[in-house]
Design a protein around this motif. Sequence first.
Motif, short mmCIF file in Angstrom:
data_model
loop_
_atom_site.label_atom_id
_atom_site.label_comp_id
_atom_site.label_asym_id
_atom_site.label_seq_id
_atom_site.Cartn_x
_atom_site.Cartn_y
_atom_site.Cartn_z
N SER A 289 0.66 -0.74 -0.07
CA SER A 289 -0.07 -0.11 0.64
C SER A 289 0.74 1.41 -0.10
N THR A 290 1.83 1.61 0.96
CA THR A 290 3.06 2.38 0.69
C THR A 290 3.75 2.16 -0.69
N ALA A 292 2.35 2.01 -3.70
CA ALA A 292 1.61 2.19 -3.97
C ALA A 292 0.94 2.89 -3.73
N ASP A 293 1.50 4.39 -3.00
CA ASP A 293 1.45 5.76 -3.46
C ASP A 293 2.25 6.33 -4.41
#
Lengths: 420, 420
Positions: A289-290, A292-293
């Motif tokens: 998720s990080t 995908a930033d």
Amino acid sequence: MQAEIIAVGTEILLGQITDTNSPLVARELVALDIDTHFQTVVGDNEERLLSALEIASQRADLIITIGGLGPTPDDLSKQTVAKFVDQNLAVNQAAMDKIEAWHAETGRPMAENNRLQALYLAAGIALPNEPGFAVGSFYKNPNGPDVLLLPGPPWELEPMLLKYAVPLLQQQYHHEGTLLSRVLRFYGIGESRLVTKLATLIDQQTNPTMAPYAKAHEVTLRLTAHAVDEANATKLLDEMEAQVLAIVGEYFYAYGDDSSLVETVGKLLIDGGVTISAAESLTAGMFQSTLADVMGISAVFPGGFVTYAPTAKEQLVGVSPATVDQYGVVSEQTAKAMAAGTREKLDTDIAISFTGVASGELEGQPAGTVWIGLATRNRASEAYLYHFGSDRQRNRERAVMAGLDIVRRKLLQLPMVKNI
Amino acid sequence: MQAEIIAVGTEILLGQITDTNSPLVARELVALDIDTHFQTVVGDNEERLLSALEIASQRADLIITIGGLGPTPDDLSKQTVAKFVDQNLAVNQAAMDKIEAWHAETGRPMAENNRLQALYLAAGIALPNEPGFAVGSFYKNPNGPDVLLLPGPPWELEPMLLKYAVPLLQQQYHHEGTLLSRVLRFYGIGESRLVTKLATLIDQQTNPTMAPYAKAHEVTLRLTAHAVDEANATKLLDEMEAQVLAIVGEYFYAYGDDSSLVETVGKLLIDGGVTISAAESLTAGMFQSTLADVMGISAVFPGGFVTYAPTAKEQLVGVSPATVDQYGVVSEQTAKAMAAGTREKLDTDIAISFTGVASGELEGQPAGTVWIGLATRNRASEAYLYHFGSDRQRNRERAVMAGLDIVRRKLLQLPMVKNI
């Protein structure tokens, strides 16, 4: 040259809103080489605003008020500052025309107090409010501190500040020479260790100045040089940077306020066309998720797995039950098998895995024990052991950061760093 | 009773960080019925902090300093306040033990300045810092204003404030009667809409008082009643709560400062023994990582997938290429297929999926278009459409929150809410 910011608003005092205007104004003052030693927040109250102005006038050459320019009875800044500097208010015709035109266009009745928004300090300069109605004021005061009045709504303050107030201040307080800043970013060393290692340099600092700052799991160091021109300021920064990096260079990873570790790693992956996947137990998706930033990461990141339960490790990424039985879920072998299985499944250039104890105890290992595995094409998998603390959320965040740094060092063929 | 907050930190003056601590402390002071007329920001400088303390002592009965308790030479608050109130500092043994144990455990060398963090005002009370090392202090001053020293990092300040400082202040300054607070939590309605709907109640508030506060993607409403005893205060809170819920009850989901939406959903899943898995495209692991914040969630959450690329949707959770070709990646059909495929693979009671446009445009759909799919055993899959905004990171966060609320409403058999 000293400035003081006074933010006016009872809603700030009550904590109903967070004042984001003062930091914005403060950053522009830094860029203008205007010092600020104090900021004050005061409510919508004439007597207390007068007292704040009185105190500020003892310590500043320029007082900047924010807020209280609107049409409600609460909005007292203009009238109060006018009283304080003993000057009259006058109508700014351009602002008044705009207020009247808007009411005519929208067919709304115009309350008398709307006209108050067009008032400014008559002996000073009116600053246009493009998205709003309340004009700003600047008054160069021969008998005390100069005053600058800015509006409170951030969407009104920002354009007035950047488009009108900053050029005006630059012109008014035109400074000789150039002020130049450079931000160095470090990962893998805490603020206190960084400061201890750089103590001698920090104690001797005059020009450039050095300001360390702890961000979440990273530290930045801002160097600011003052010189006759940009070339000389750059030379001062280069020399100081060389001294800093000679001491803590192994932890340095990027320049600039926006180059976070994940942005740096994402850029390396994208620019190098290196594909990546992940299997996350401890971190449960936080690494992916990080990652995908980062804008554009989809070109190199197809996806991955969250293998929270041991069965998921077996079923999704093919970790053999024998490995888990023999070595445990939190082990070098399981971390390597997770990374290798993930890399094969998704056919990426590299894959990373996270397994560890977020809180409590697992398999006799304390909270904070973390193994991070790394698989690459045609090479044996590797795994790295960390000992973080006891806080569940922080352990997971620290593991994500450590994983990003492993990828960075692998891509740049740098040695890994211990004791993160 | 007057308090004054002094935030200490050159990085605030320079605008490098936004001070979110002062608003938090301010809200707690409101709840404690303690007035604040001024807040001050001052840099890491002894002389100027002393001057700010001197000014504050003229206008407040309680001075609260925030920041400057850490281990670096910049951190001067404790020493400076000690000088100001003319009291000695002493070592808090519990804090010192913790600092030493951590260094021993992690094998890190301990710099001498780390010990400074264990100092507190000897004649006062030490406040534990659970996530950190720097203890707080409270000193009831017979010769001037009382002082409360809190740490600067927000993750240290918040628990110290809520768990130790607030109860202490309540005990120190509220001998008469009882002050009782109740926090109502809402999801799916913004702060301004909540305030508009409750305008009549808010305007009439005297006792209990009502303080709305926007958290990240949630809103809380704190009701605070003052009465002769707890029973009467509870009665006042019950009556006000009933009036509030009659208006905005459909958005209410829990009580209390710690009952975030994810905690509430996690508890429902664990208590009900309902297993869950997920496939995340848009959110790339953020839903699963957020869910894993909940202690004990491993009992019901085996894991899931990050299906960032279309190929991963096909390969990992069996979304047919025909579905993607015909309806697009961001579609009801793809969302349903992702959820159904994930539920089957991991054999969980429910599975949730996220697909959407985080930023820019995709398949002709604007940023903020999000489909969330939900699969349950023996039922047809469902999917819900959202239109968020243009900010990449916020769109992903809002999708995670919406997904949590879908799971909550499904488990409680509540109707879904539109217009989130």
